[in-house]
Write a protein that holds these residues in place. Sequence first.
Motif, mmCIF file in Angstrom:
data_model
loop_
_atom_site.group_PDB
_atom_site.id
_atom_site.type_symbol
_atom_site.label_atom_id
_atom_site.label_comp_id
_atom_site.label_asym_id
_atom_site.label_seq_id
_atom_site.Cartn_x
_atom_site.Cartn_y
_atom_site.Cartn_z
ATOM 1 N N THR A 254 4.285 3.385 -0.788
ATOM 2 C CA THR A 254 4.144 3.209 -2.234
ATOM 3 C C THR A 254 2.674 3.078 -2.605
ATOM 4 O O THR A 254 2.219 3.659 -3.597
ATOM 5 C CB THR A 254 4.923 1.966 -2.692
ATOM 6 O OG1 THR A 254 6.250 2.066 -2.186
ATOM 7 C CG2 THR A 254 4.965 1.865 -4.194
ATOM 8 N N LEU A 255 1.935 2.343 -1.785
ATOM 9 C CA LEU A 255 0.501 2.201 -2.055
ATOM 10 C C LEU A 255 -0.191 3.556 -1.955
ATOM 11 O O LEU A 255 -0.985 3.932 -2.823
ATOM 12 C CB LEU A 255 -0.134 1.215 -1.070
ATOM 13 C CG LEU A 255 0.339 -0.241 -1.214
ATOM 14 C CD1 LEU A 255 -0.285 -1.122 -0.149
ATOM 15 C CD2 LEU A 255 0.004 -0.766 -2.596
ATOM 16 N N ALA A 256 0.152 4.321 -0.897
ATOM 17 C CA ALA A 256 -0.434 5.652 -0.739
ATOM 18 C C ALA A 256 -0.041 6.540 -1.914
ATOM 19 O O ALA A 256 -0.872 7.300 -2.434
ATOM 20 C CB ALA A 256 0.023 6.273 0.575
ATOM 21 N N GLY A 257 1.227 6.426 -2.333
ATOM 22 C CA GLY A 257 1.713 7.204 -3.474
ATOM 23 C C GLY A 257 0.933 6.873 -4.738
ATOM 24 O O GLY A 257 0.586 7.751 -5.522
ATOM 25 N N GLN A 258 0.632 5.572 -4.901
ATOM 26 C CA GLN A 258 -0.141 5.142 -6.068
ATOM 27 C C GLN A 258 -1.528 5.776 -6.033
ATOM 28 O O GLN A 258 -2.024 6.265 -7.045
ATOM 29 C CB GLN A 258 -0.228 3.608 -6.085
ATOM 30 C CG GLN A 258 -0.982 3.037 -7.264
ATOM 31 C CD GLN A 258 -0.380 3.479 -8.591
ATOM 32 O OE1 GLN A 258 0.812 3.292 -8.834
ATOM 33 N NE2 GLN A 258 -1.199 4.089 -9.444
ATOM 34 N N GLY A 259 -2.107 5.783 -4.819
ATOM 35 C CA GLY A 259 -3.422 6.409 -4.660
ATOM 36 C C GLY A 259 -3.379 7.877 -5.020
ATOM 37 O O GLY A 259 -4.231 8.379 -5.770
ATOM 38 N N MET A 260 -2.353 8.583 -4.502
ATOM 39 C CA MET A 260 -2.226 10.014 -4.776
ATOM 40 C C MET A 260 -2.016 10.252 -6.265
ATOM 41 O O MET A 260 -2.550 11.211 -6.832
ATOM 42 C CB MET A 260 -1.056 10.603 -3.975
ATOM 43 C CG MET A 260 -1.441 10.947 -2.551
ATOM 44 S SD MET A 260 -0.010 11.177 -1.500
ATOM 45 C CE MET A 260 0.491 12.812 -1.980
#
Lengths: 420, 241
Positions: free
Chosen positions: A358-364
């Motif tokens: 989810t954190l990576a998704g937020q970054g993307m």
Amino acid sequence: MLRVLTAPLLFVALLVQSIRLALGQIWANKMRSTLTTVGIVIGVASVTSVIAALTGLRAKVLKDFETLGTNKIFIVPHWPREGKFRHFNWRQIRFRPKQFEGLLERCPSIEDYTLMTDRGQTVYHGVHSIDGARVNGINPSWHRIENRSVVAGRPFTLMDEENGWQVCLITPDVRDELRLDRDCIGRRIVIDRRSFQIVGVVEGRVKGGMFGDMGSSKEVFIPFETAWRLWDPWIYAMASCRKPELSKEAQAELRFFLRQSRRLGPGDPDTFRLEVIEEYLKTFNKMAMAITAVAGGVVGISLLVGGVGIMNIMLVSVSERTREIGLRKAVGAKPSAILLQFLVESVVLCLFGGLLGTLAGQGMTSLIAKIPNASLDMAYIPLWAIGLSFGFAGSVGVFFGMFPAIKAARLDPIEALRHE
Amino acid sequence: MLICLKNVTRVYKVGVERIHALAGINLEVEPNEYVAVMGASGSGKSTLMNILGCLDRCSGGTYELNGRDTTRLSSGGLAHVRNTQIGFVFQSFELLPRLNALKNVELPLIYAGGTTWLARRTRAKEKLERVGLAGRIRHRPNQLSGGEKQRVAIARALSNNPSILLADEPTGNLDSHTSRDIMMLFDELHRQGQTIVMVTHEEDVARHAERILHMRDGKIISDEHTGDRRLTPEDMEVDDA
């Protein structure tokens, strides 16, 4: 009786213990745990960012429609290729202004309507001309339906309408292309060999939306009555309902009214069509669903791969801790308690992956939102998508953790305690 | 009668061969007895221990514990018996390395259920005090000496107030000095009424028991009651010398 009361308590105690153990296990093997969850992380990151992109796109489209007006209904003639209308011609199918008389009284959900004509014509001013400018005939009520402000001069009035005056409103693009001054009120332009006096300048259509220009920005507006008298043109109507929620009622009222005014018999098909902007929204939603389905497939595969990774590491964990399992069984852990412990560990591992994802998704998503001209600046991850990701990650944990957990639960305590 | 074994056999299949680890054991143990089981390796004493501890099932015969037949219990039922009736002490301690002494002792209480966090904690502390480790409850196994580890293991075995304390070579990994302390702890527990069954191959250790069983080829070949002749520390000094 006592067992019934204590069983849930025991379960909670075991669950809490299992969660603490699982967290301890993940903390003790930080590197391993992180690498193991890469599959889950990629899966969750891609699903959240795809959903974020689609959500952003949808918000953008909705915003575009809002400026166009989601409460607008277009009424256009329609030639059914069946029944008695098969032998009609277009002249018999087309609308006549008197068919709309009394519409507002008979259709309470309709706030306003305007009759319209729409022709591509050449417009002249001196030596300058525009080929294919859109010349629209409109009622004064058009100003209340379309939220386009008159930037100079005045809007149309009932006087223009009733007298059929040869006056017009133009857009700034027309003014500029015909090399008219900024203050062009009172000047005359020529349409179809007739002279029209400019009474106002109305702002152009919204540009740069999802659907490009939505037509030409070179528009000339003349009173409907004038157009009707001069050209006997093909006409349609645009109505607005009082509230977007009333769209369905408004359509039903319009249909009833038009069937009567057009003298359609009970079995006859409609000789007109009602078009609503929402229809386009539905088309968009279908498209978005198709994209989601494709993305879902990709995510499914990466979650599968991630799940296999989880299963692998859980098998390692079970065999590493065989002695511990043996001891736990020796002091009275039932097979179900061991099952729970390892299942919780794999679920916690997957949820940890879900969190990273989810954190990576937020970054993307933040990166996606910065892509210029992609209409994705409103992209964000909705809460339900985060819930969905964690749900999926947890399910992967249960599904792929089940086999190692069953293996652990079935271990023979003596064998397990002898294990080196 | 606390323990009653009738004609218990245990057969292992190794390939096509059948190994009779226990070949008809009859044994009765009364409450508060202190029994040592001796024998060479392969004599079946570990198998007997596993059967007594409900870790293993007998191939034939019956095993009644506290008047209840255990041979027909499910694996969950056996786990419950192990949890409530039996306390194990192993040669290699078997403490969980990431848990401190207190948590290790609490472990059987967690699986027993029905106790609050506070009750578990109080009970575990009490047991650790009883084995003389009141000051080391927050230590992890790797911060404890061998003797201390075995004391934690004994506290864990006692945490559910078991009917039987089963010890498998409890001093096997300890030096003689520490062994003597551990054996004194066992004597102390016995004096307080604890039934103890212990597997050992050391005469010195066995001599603490009131009853010594000798096993060979899966059978009990001798069963001698040595009476209440617990050794005093002074005796041990002489023995060591």
